[in-house]
Design a protein around this motif. Structure first.
Motif, PDB file in Angstrom:
ATOM      1  N   LEU A   1       0.832  -1.208   0.000  1.00 58.76           N
ATOM      2  CA  LEU A   1       0.000   0.000   0.000  1.00 58.76           C
ATOM      3  C   LEU A   1       0.863   1.253   0.000  1.00 58.76           C
ATOM      4  O   LEU A   1       0.501   2.261  -0.614  1.00 58.76           O
ATOM      5  CB  LEU A   1      -0.926  -0.009   1.222  1.00 58.76           C
ATOM      6  N   GLY A   2       1.988   1.218   0.675  1.00 57.58           N
ATOM      7  CA  GLY A   2       2.906   2.354   0.687  1.00 57.58           C
ATOM      8  C   GLY A   2       3.510   2.620  -0.679  1.00 57.58           C
ATOM      9  O   GLY A   2       3.822   3.762  -1.013  1.00 57.58           O
ATOM     10  N   ARG A   3       3.680   1.572  -1.488  1.00 56.82           N
ATOM     11  CA  ARG A   3       4.191   1.740  -2.857  1.00 56.82           C
ATOM     12  C   ARG A   3       3.118   2.260  -3.802  1.00 56.82           C
ATOM     13  O   ARG A   3       3.401   2.575  -4.946  1.00 56.82           O
ATOM     14  CB  ARG A   3       4.702   0.404  -3.389  1.00 56.82           C
ATOM     15  N   GLY A   4       1.871   2.317  -3.335  1.00 55.12           N
ATOM     16  CA  GLY A   4       0.803   2.841  -4.168  1.00 55.12           C
ATOM     17  C   GLY A   4      -0.056   1.782  -4.827  1.00 55.12           C
ATOM     18  O   GLY A   4      -0.870   2.100  -5.692  1.00 55.12           O
ATOM     19  N   GLU A   5       0.126   0.518  -4.450  1.00 50.70           N
ATOM     20  CA  GLU A   5      -0.717  -0.531  -5.011  1.00 50.70           C
ATOM     21  C   GLU A   5      -2.119  -0.436  -4.411  1.00 50.70           C
ATOM     22  O   GLU A   5      -2.314   0.131  -3.335  1.00 50.70           O
ATOM     23  CB  GLU A   5      -0.095  -1.896  -4.738  1.00 50.70           C
ATOM     24  N   SER A   6      -3.085  -1.004  -5.104  1.00 53.91           N
ATOM     25  CA  SER A   6      -4.471  -0.931  -4.636  1.00 53.91           C
ATOM     26  C   SER A   6      -4.681  -1.853  -3.442  1.00 53.91           C
ATOM     27  O   SER A   6      -3.870  -2.751  -3.171  1.00 53.91           O
ATOM     28  CB  SER A   6      -5.424  -1.319  -5.765  1.00 53.91           C
ATOM     29  N   ALA A   7      -5.784  -1.639  -2.760  1.00 56.52           N
ATOM     30  CA  ALA A   7      -6.111  -2.488  -1.603  1.00 56.52           C
ATOM     31  C   ALA A   7      -6.350  -3.929  -2.035  1.00 56.52           C
ATOM     32  O   ALA A   7      -6.037  -4.864  -1.299  1.00 56.52           O
ATOM     33  CB  ALA A   7      -7.337  -1.936  -0.884  1.00 56.52           C
ATOM     34  N   GLY A   8      -6.885  -4.116  -3.246  1.00 53.88           N
ATOM     35  CA  GLY A   8      -7.093  -5.467  -3.768  1.00 53.88           C
ATOM     36  C   GLY A   8      -5.780  -6.205  -3.988  1.00 53.88           C
ATOM     37  O   GLY A   8      -5.650  -7.386  -3.667  1.00 53.88           O
ATOM     38  N   GLU A   9      -4.796  -5.499  -4.550  1.00 55.29           N
ATOM     39  CA  GLU A   9      -3.482  -6.113  -4.757  1.00 55.29           C
ATOM     40  C   GLU A   9      -2.798  -6.406  -3.428  1.00 55.29           C
ATOM     41  O   GLU A   9      -2.181  -7.458  -3.253  1.00 55.29           O
ATOM     42  CB  GLU A   9      -2.606  -5.203  -5.617  1.00 55.29           C
ATOM     43  N   ALA A  10      -2.904  -5.480  -2.485  1.00 56.87           N
ATOM     44  CA  ALA A  10      -2.309  -5.695  -1.163  1.00 56.87           C
ATOM     45  C   ALA A  10      -3.002  -6.842  -0.446  1.00 56.87           C
ATOM     46  O   ALA A  10      -2.358  -7.642   0.244  1.00 56.87           O
ATOM     47  CB  ALA A  10      -2.402  -4.419  -0.328  1.00 56.87           C
TER      48      ALA A  10
ATOM     49  N   GLN B   1       0.892  10.584   5.417  1.00 57.54           N
ATOM     50  CA  GLN B   1       2.306  10.224   5.455  1.00 57.54           C
ATOM     51  C   GLN B   1       2.505   8.716   5.628  1.00 57.54           C
ATOM     52  O   GLN B   1       3.445   8.150   5.099  1.00 57.54           O
ATOM     53  CB  GLN B   1       3.006  10.963   6.591  1.00 57.54           C
ATOM     54  N   PHE B   2       1.622   8.097   6.384  1.00 55.56           N
ATOM     55  CA  PHE B   2       1.721   6.661   6.650  1.00 55.56           C
ATOM     56  C   PHE B   2       0.459   5.951   6.189  1.00 55.56           C
ATOM     57  O   PHE B   2      -0.633   6.512   6.234  1.00 55.56           O
ATOM     58  CB  PHE B   2       1.908   6.383   8.147  1.00 55.56           C
ATOM     59  N   VAL B   3       0.625   4.726   5.775  1.00 52.85           N
ATOM     60  CA  VAL B   3      -0.503   3.858   5.475  1.00 52.85           C
ATOM     61  C   VAL B   3      -0.359   2.633   6.372  1.00 52.85           C
ATOM     62  O   VAL B   3       0.727   2.089   6.521  1.00 52.85           O
ATOM     63  CB  VAL B   3      -0.573   3.480   3.974  1.00 52.85           C
ATOM     64  N   CYS B   4      -1.454   2.258   7.026  1.00 60.31           N
ATOM     65  CA  CYS B   4      -1.426   1.127   7.951  1.00 60.31           C
ATOM     66  C   CYS B   4      -2.357   0.030   7.450  1.00 60.31           C
ATOM     67  O   CYS B   4      -3.478   0.305   7.023  1.00 60.31           O
ATOM     68  CB  CYS B   4      -1.843   1.558   9.355  1.00 60.31           C
ATOM     69  N   ALA B   5      -1.883  -1.176   7.508  1.00 60.70           N
ATOM     70  CA  ALA B   5      -2.672  -2.342   7.122  1.00 60.70           C
ATOM     71  C   ALA B   5      -2.946  -3.157   8.375  1.00 60.70           C
ATOM     72  O   ALA B   5      -2.039  -3.461   9.145  1.00 60.70           O
ATOM     73  CB  ALA B   5      -1.919  -3.183   6.100  1.00 60.70           C
ATOM     74  N   THR B   6      -4.219  -3.495   8.575  1.00 54.93           N
ATOM     75  CA  THR B   6      -4.621  -4.327   9.709  1.00 54.93           C
ATOM     76  C   THR B   6      -5.251  -5.591   9.156  1.00 54.93           C
ATOM     77  O   THR B   6      -6.174  -5.539   8.349  1.00 54.93           O
ATOM     78  CB  THR B   6      -5.638  -3.586  10.597  1.00 54.93           C
ATOM     79  N   LEU B   7      -4.729  -6.727   9.595  1.00 54.40           N
ATOM     80  CA  LEU B   7      -5.272  -8.018   9.185  1.00 54.40           C
ATOM     81  C   LEU B   7      -5.894  -8.701  10.381  1.00 54.40           C
ATOM     82  O   LEU B   7      -5.321  -8.692  11.476  1.00 54.40           O
ATOM     83  CB  LEU B   7      -4.171  -8.911   8.613  1.00 54.40           C
ATOM     84  N   THR B   8      -7.070  -9.269  10.175  1.00 55.95           N
ATOM     85  CA  THR B   8      -7.725 -10.040  11.224  1.00 55.95           C
ATOM     86  C   THR B   8      -8.064 -11.414  10.675  1.00 55.95           C
ATOM     87  O   THR B   8      -8.414 -11.562   9.503  1.00 55.95           O
ATOM     88  CB  THR B   8      -9.017  -9.357  11.720  1.00 55.95           C
ATOM     89  N   ALA B   9      -7.939 -12.401  11.516  1.00 51.98           N
ATOM     90  CA  ALA B   9      -8.262 -13.778  11.138  1.00 51.98           C
ATOM     91  C   ALA B   9      -8.653 -14.518  12.398  1.00 51.98           C
ATOM     92  O   ALA B   9      -8.296 -14.124  13.512  1.00 51.98           O
ATOM     93  CB  ALA B   9      -7.072 -14.449  10.469  1.00 51.98           C
ATOM     94  N   SER B  10      -9.402 -15.576  12.222  1.00 44.97           N
ATOM     95  CA  SER B  10      -9.748 -16.408  13.372  1.00 44.97           C
ATOM     96  C   SER B  10      -8.764 -17.558  13.454  1.00 44.97           C
ATOM     97  O   SER B  10      -8.127 -17.931  12.469  1.00 44.97           O
ATOM     98  CB  SER B  10     -11.175 -16.939  13.245  1.00 44.97           C
ATOM     99  N   GLY B  11      -8.647 -18.113  14.643  1.00 43.44           N
ATOM    100  CA  GLY B  11      -7.773 -19.258  14.842  1.00 43.44           C
ATOM    101  C   GLY B  11      -8.270 -20.452  14.047  1.00 43.44           C
ATOM    102  O   GLY B  11      -9.338 -20.428  13.438  1.00 43.44           O
ATOM    103  N   ALA B  12      -7.511 -21.508  14.058  1.00 37.85           N
ATOM    104  CA  ALA B  12      -7.868 -22.692  13.284  1.00 37.85           C
ATOM    105  C   ALA B  12      -8.381 -23.797  14.196  1.00 37.85           C
ATOM    106  O   ALA B  12      -8.000 -23.897  15.351  1.00 37.85           O
ATOM    107  CB  ALA B  12      -6.650 -23.187  12.510  1.00 37.85           C
ATOM    108  N   GLY B  13      -9.262 -24.611  13.658  1.00 42.19           N
ATOM    109  CA  GLY B  13      -9.740 -25.785  14.382  1.00 42.19           C
ATOM    110  C   GLY B  13     -10.536 -25.442  15.625  1.00 42.19           C
ATOM    111  O   GLY B  13     -11.457 -24.623  15.590  1.00 42.19           O
TER     112      GLY B  13
END
Length: 114
Positions: free
Chosen positions: A55-64, A84-96
């Motif tokens: 995202l900091g390089r300017g790629e789209s959210a879909g590509e990121a 000045q900054f771009v932040c990416a937050t990832l969320t996922a659930s545990g497995a099993g």
């Protein structure tokens, strides 16, 4: 010649082992599940850093999101840009069995190029 007390205690070790075995199996399963959860958190942290850099390089959210999906697999991406900054937050659930636990990782990168 065997004593009578030895005959009465025969099979005691087997019975104690049979009682202890489920507890040992439960502790072992919990340890393995926690190791898997930590490994998934590390993958999620790496994927968040990769997505923030993209995202900091300017790629789209879909590509990121595609980049993050290759690393973390099935994580949900949300991005925030303050200029000045771009932040990416990832969320996922545990497995099993640990699917009720939500994992979250955030990483930020400087926007724009040189």
């Amino acid at each position: 010649m065997r004593s009578r007390s030895a005959d009465r205690e025969r099979g005691g070790v087997t019975a104690e082992f049979a009682v202890a075995l489920p507890a040992i199996a439960l502790v072992l399963a919990a340890c393995l599940a926690s190791v898997q959860l930590v490994a998934q958190q590390v993958r999620l942290t790496d994927a968040a850093a990769d997505a923030a850099r993209a995202l900091g390089r300017g790629e789209s959210a879909g590509e990121a999101g595609a980049i993050a999906d290759r690393v973390a697999g099935g994580a949900e991406l949300s991005a925030a840009n303050d200029g000045q900054f771009v932040c990416a937050t990832l969320t996922a659930s545990g497995a099993g069995v640990l699917a009720v636990i939500e994992l979250r990782a955030e990483s930020c990168a400087v926007t724009g190029g040189r």
